[in-house]
Each structure stands twice: as C-alpha cells, then as structure tokens.
Design a protein around this motif. Structure first.
Motif, PDB file in Angstrom:
ATOM      1  N   PRO A 169      84.717 -30.708 -38.988  1.00  0.00           N
ATOM      2  CA  PRO A 169      83.465 -29.974 -38.792  1.00  0.00           C
ATOM      3  C   PRO A 169      82.809 -30.372 -37.468  1.00  0.00           C
ATOM      4  O   PRO A 169      82.929 -31.501 -37.009  1.00  0.00           O
ATOM      5  CB  PRO A 169      82.586 -30.415 -39.970  1.00  0.00           C
ATOM      6  N   ILE A 170      82.114 -29.418 -36.878  1.00  0.00           N
ATOM      7  CA  ILE A 170      81.397 -29.626 -35.627  1.00  0.00           C
ATOM      8  C   ILE A 170      80.037 -30.242 -35.949  1.00  0.00           C
ATOM      9  O   ILE A 170      79.431 -29.924 -36.974  1.00  0.00           O
ATOM     10  CB  ILE A 170      81.190 -28.274 -34.897  1.00  0.00           C
ATOM     11  N   SER A 171      79.539 -31.102 -35.090  1.00  0.00           N
ATOM     12  CA  SER A 171      78.218 -31.694 -35.321  1.00  0.00           C
ATOM     13  C   SER A 171      77.148 -30.613 -35.214  1.00  0.00           C
ATOM     14  O   SER A 171      77.319 -29.613 -34.493  1.00  0.00           O
ATOM     15  CB  SER A 171      77.930 -32.806 -34.311  1.00  0.00           C
ATOM     16  N   ASN A 172      76.059 -30.801 -35.932  1.00  0.00           N
ATOM     17  CA  ASN A 172      74.973 -29.821 -35.904  1.00  0.00           C
ATOM     18  C   ASN A 172      74.415 -29.635 -34.500  1.00  0.00           C
ATOM     19  O   ASN A 172      74.071 -28.518 -34.108  1.00  0.00           O
ATOM     20  CB  ASN A 172      73.856 -30.217 -36.876  1.00  0.00           C
ATOM     21  N   ASP A 173      74.310 -30.717 -33.734  1.00  0.00           N
ATOM     22  CA  ASP A 173      73.772 -30.613 -32.372  1.00  0.00           C
ATOM     23  C   ASP A 173      74.642 -29.713 -31.505  1.00  0.00           C
ATOM     24  O   ASP A 173      74.134 -28.849 -30.783  1.00  0.00           O
ATOM     25  CB  ASP A 173      73.640 -31.998 -31.731  1.00  0.00           C
ATOM     26  N   ASP A 174      75.965 -29.888 -31.580  1.00  0.00           N
ATOM     27  CA  ASP A 174      76.883 -29.042 -30.811  1.00  0.00           C
ATOM     28  C   ASP A 174      76.817 -27.592 -31.282  1.00  0.00           C
ATOM     29  O   ASP A 174      76.863 -26.657 -30.484  1.00  0.00           O
ATOM     30  CB  ASP A 174      78.317 -29.554 -30.911  1.00  0.00           C
ATOM     31  N   LEU A 175      76.705 -27.427 -32.590  1.00  0.00           N
ATOM     32  CA  LEU A 175      76.630 -26.089 -33.172  1.00  0.00           C
ATOM     33  C   LEU A 175      75.365 -25.370 -32.721  1.00  0.00           C
ATOM     34  O   LEU A 175      75.410 -24.198 -32.340  1.00  0.00           O
ATOM     35  CB  LEU A 175      76.680 -26.207 -34.697  1.00  0.00           C
ATOM     36  N   ILE A 176      74.245 -26.083 -32.716  1.00  0.00           N
ATOM     37  CA  ILE A 176      72.971 -25.493 -32.283  1.00  0.00           C
ATOM     38  C   ILE A 176      73.044 -25.098 -30.807  1.00  0.00           C
ATOM     39  O   ILE A 176      72.605 -24.007 -30.427  1.00  0.00           O
ATOM     40  CB  ILE A 176      71.794 -26.459 -32.554  1.00  0.00           C
ATOM     41  N   LYS A 177      73.620 -25.969 -29.966  1.00  0.00           N
ATOM     42  CA  LYS A 177      73.763 -25.643 -28.542  1.00  0.00           C
ATOM     43  C   LYS A 177      74.594 -24.376 -28.358  1.00  0.00           C
ATOM     44  O   LYS A 177      74.257 -23.510 -27.550  1.00  0.00           O
ATOM     45  CB  LYS A 177      74.429 -26.808 -27.787  1.00  0.00           C
ATOM     46  N   HIS A 178      75.683 -24.282 -29.101  1.00  0.00           N
ATOM     47  CA  HIS A 178      76.556 -23.116 -28.997  1.00  0.00           C
ATOM     48  C   HIS A 178      75.838 -21.844 -29.472  1.00  0.00           C
ATOM     49  O   HIS A 178      75.935 -20.796 -28.820  1.00  0.00           O
ATOM     50  CB  HIS A 178      77.830 -23.356 -29.811  1.00  0.00           C
ATOM     51  N   LEU A 179      75.136 -21.934 -30.599  1.00  0.00           N
ATOM     52  CA  LEU A 179      74.394 -20.781 -31.116  1.00  0.00           C
ATOM     53  C   LEU A 179      73.292 -20.355 -30.150  1.00  0.00           C
ATOM     54  O   LEU A 179      73.037 -19.157 -29.966  1.00  0.00           O
ATOM     55  CB  LEU A 179      73.786 -21.102 -32.489  1.00  0.00           C
ATOM     56  N   LYS A 180      72.656 -21.337 -29.518  1.00  0.00           N
ATOM     57  CA  LYS A 180      71.611 -21.053 -28.533  1.00  0.00           C
ATOM     58  C   LYS A 180      72.196 -20.301 -27.333  1.00  0.00           C
ATOM     59  O   LYS A 180      71.596 -19.340 -26.833  1.00  0.00           O
ATOM     60  CB  LYS A 180      70.936 -22.349 -28.085  1.00  0.00           C
ATOM     61  N   ALA A 181      73.366 -20.731 -26.878  1.00  0.00           N
ATOM     62  CA  ALA A 181      74.030 -20.069 -25.747  1.00  0.00           C
ATOM     63  C   ALA A 181      74.402 -18.626 -26.103  1.00  0.00           C
ATOM     64  O   ALA A 181      74.195 -17.710 -25.291  1.00  0.00           O
ATOM     65  CB  ALA A 181      75.273 -20.854 -25.334  1.00  0.00           C
ATOM     66  N   ILE A 182      74.917 -18.428 -27.306  1.00  0.00           N
ATOM     67  CA  ILE A 182      75.260 -17.072 -27.751  1.00  0.00           C
ATOM     68  C   ILE A 182      74.010 -16.205 -27.828  1.00  0.00           C
ATOM     69  O   ILE A 182      74.000 -15.058 -27.366  1.00  0.00           O
ATOM     70  CB  ILE A 182      75.981 -17.102 -29.120  1.00  0.00           C
ATOM     71  N   SER A 183      72.945 -16.767 -28.401  1.00  0.00           N
ATOM     72  CA  SER A 183      71.685 -16.026 -28.530  1.00  0.00           C
ATOM     73  C   SER A 183      71.148 -15.592 -27.175  1.00  0.00           C
ATOM     74  O   SER A 183      70.658 -14.471 -27.013  1.00  0.00           O
ATOM     75  CB  SER A 183      70.627 -16.873 -29.241  1.00  0.00           C
ATOM     76  N   LYS A 184      71.251 -16.492 -26.219  1.00  0.00           N
ATOM     77  CA  LYS A 184      70.761 -16.189 -24.869  1.00  0.00           C
ATOM     78  C   LYS A 184      71.591 -15.063 -24.238  1.00  0.00           C
ATOM     79  O   LYS A 184      71.038 -14.113 -23.686  1.00  0.00           O
ATOM     80  CB  LYS A 184      70.809 -17.449 -24.011  1.00  0.00           C
ATOM     81  N   LYS A 185      72.926 -15.173 -24.340  1.00  0.00           N
ATOM     82  CA  LYS A 185      73.812 -14.152 -23.758  1.00  0.00           C
ATOM     83  C   LYS A 185      73.623 -12.789 -24.431  1.00  0.00           C
ATOM     84  O   LYS A 185      73.658 -11.761 -23.776  1.00  0.00           O
ATOM     85  CB  LYS A 185      75.275 -14.572 -23.887  1.00  0.00           C
ATOM     86  N   GLU A 186      73.457 -12.806 -25.746  1.00  0.00           N
ATOM     87  CA  GLU A 186      73.344 -11.565 -26.506  1.00  0.00           C
ATOM     88  C   GLU A 186      71.894 -11.061 -26.606  1.00  0.00           C
ATOM     89  O   GLU A 186      71.648 -10.051 -27.265  1.00  0.00           O
ATOM     90  CB  GLU A 186      73.917 -11.756 -27.920  1.00  0.00           C
ATOM     91  N   LYS A 187      70.970 -11.802 -25.979  1.00  0.00           N
ATOM     92  CA  LYS A 187      69.542 -11.458 -25.985  1.00  0.00           C
ATOM     93  C   LYS A 187      68.992 -11.321 -27.427  1.00  0.00           C
ATOM     94  O   LYS A 187      68.300 -10.373 -27.757  1.00  0.00           O
ATOM     95  CB  LYS A 187      69.295 -10.172 -25.187  1.00  0.00           C
ATOM     96  N   ILE A 188      69.342 -12.313 -28.241  1.00  0.00           N
ATOM     97  CA  ILE A 188      68.848 -12.384 -29.615  1.00  0.00           C
ATOM     98  C   ILE A 188      67.604 -13.256 -29.599  1.00  0.00           C
ATOM     99  O   ILE A 188      67.656 -14.405 -29.159  1.00  0.00           O
ATOM    100  CB  ILE A 188      69.907 -12.978 -30.569  1.00  0.00           C
ATOM    101  N   ASP A 189      66.501 -12.710 -30.081  1.00  0.00           N
ATOM    102  CA  ASP A 189      65.227 -13.426 -30.088  1.00  0.00           C
ATOM    103  C   ASP A 189      65.166 -14.287 -31.356  1.00  0.00           C
ATOM    104  O   ASP A 189      64.938 -13.778 -32.454  1.00  0.00           O
ATOM    105  CB  ASP A 189      64.066 -12.426 -30.045  1.00  0.00           C
TER     106      ASP A 189
END
Length: 192
Positions: free
Chosen positions: A19-39
C-alpha cells in the motif's frame, strides 16, 4: 502462490505490491485534481486517501466519481458519498468517552440516530479512528480501554440492534472501572 508447482514459479516473475502511504496518495490526488481542474479541499483529499487504504486505483476512482459535482468537494461530501461517519462526530465520541461525559455521549448518540447514520458505519469509522490514534501515538484513552473498545465495536455490525449495541459499548467504556474491563487470560494447559 503456495499451490503452484516449483517448475512454474521458477519461470515467473514475482512482484510484491505494498500500500502507498497516505501522504504520497494525497500528493498524487492533489496533482490530479489540479490537472483536471477539480475543485476539492485538502480535508476531502485526506478522507479519499483514508478510504482508499493505500490503493491508487480505489482513491483515483473515488475522486473521479466525485469530480462530477459542480460545487467544491468537501470532506463532508466525500463522507456522505462513501458512507463514512462525519469526522466531527467520531472525534466528539472519543472526547466524550475519554472525558467520561455520559450526558455528552448520549447527546451525540441521539444526534447519530437523528441524522439516520448507520451505527455499523459509525462503529467502523470509530475503529479506524482509534487504530490511527494508536499508530500516531495520540491515544486519549488508556491502552486497556482502547483495545477493549475496538474489540467490542467489532460486534456492532452483527448485532440484532446495532444502535443499542453501540450505545451500550460506549457507555460501558465510560462507566466501567478501568480495572474491571475484561482481558483475556491465558490459562496454562496441563500436560497429561
């Protein structure tokens, strides 16, 4: 894997996924949100990561499902979407138990019933919260009570009346003398 013959295993590659650490997962989700313009706010990303339990696929899938929302995605929206009890209720329950405040506890339980929250979901969310507090060494409860409480909360889901079972467990954690909380004794076995 243990059922496969050695001749097969010797001709294959073996990968252990962790499993991926929560911190790494949050960073990745944040990057996706930014690219996809998800508020989406940071607390919501944290809830998604916790729900994903170290899985990129599950977390990204949930983020994708929530991205159809036209308003900003909040932690509460994520909790409602996946059926997790609100964090403030879970923290209030832990505080009421640790402060041994039965009147506050009863008010919170009444609020849970009024909001029509599933007591099994509340119990599971409470278990997750307590387990996280053990990992982070942020225990508000004595260790003996903490382990007893987690063990008892596991029974809520299979109870014929989960609302009452949850209430009894939490009240017992407050009212019982900590020294009387049962622990499993290992009785010595006699060899004949």
């Amino acid at each position: 894997l243990h059922k496969l013959p050695e001749t097969i295993i010797s001709r294959t590659q073996h990968f252990n996924f962790k499993p991926i650490s929560n911190d790494d997962l949050i960073k990745h989700l944040k990057a996706i949100s930014k690219k996809e313009k998800i508020d989406i706010d940071d607390k919501a990303l944290e809830v998604i990561a916790n729900y994903g339990r170290g899985s990129f696929r599950d977390s990204i899938s949930l983020l994708d499902q929530l991205s159809t929302s036209e308003s900003k995605i909040t932690a509460q929206a994520v909790q409602e979407a996946v059926g997790i009890a609100p964090t403030d209720i879970i923290e209030s329950l832990v505080n009421a138990v640790s402060n041994q405040d039965h009147s506050e506890l009863l008010e919170i339980i009444e609020s849970i019933e009024t909001q029509n929250l599933d007591p099994s979901i509340v119990a599971n969310s409470l278990i997750d919260h307590l387990r996280q507090s053990i990992r982070k060494k942020e225990n508000k409860l004595p260790k003996k009570t903490l382990l007893w409480l987690i063990n008892e909360l596991l029974s809520v889901q299979n109870s014929p009346n989960p609302n009452i079972r949850l209430e009894i467990i939490l009240l017992e954690a407050i009212w019982s003398d900590q020294s009387t909380i049962p622990t499993k004794e290992v009785k010595p076995t006699s060899n004949p």
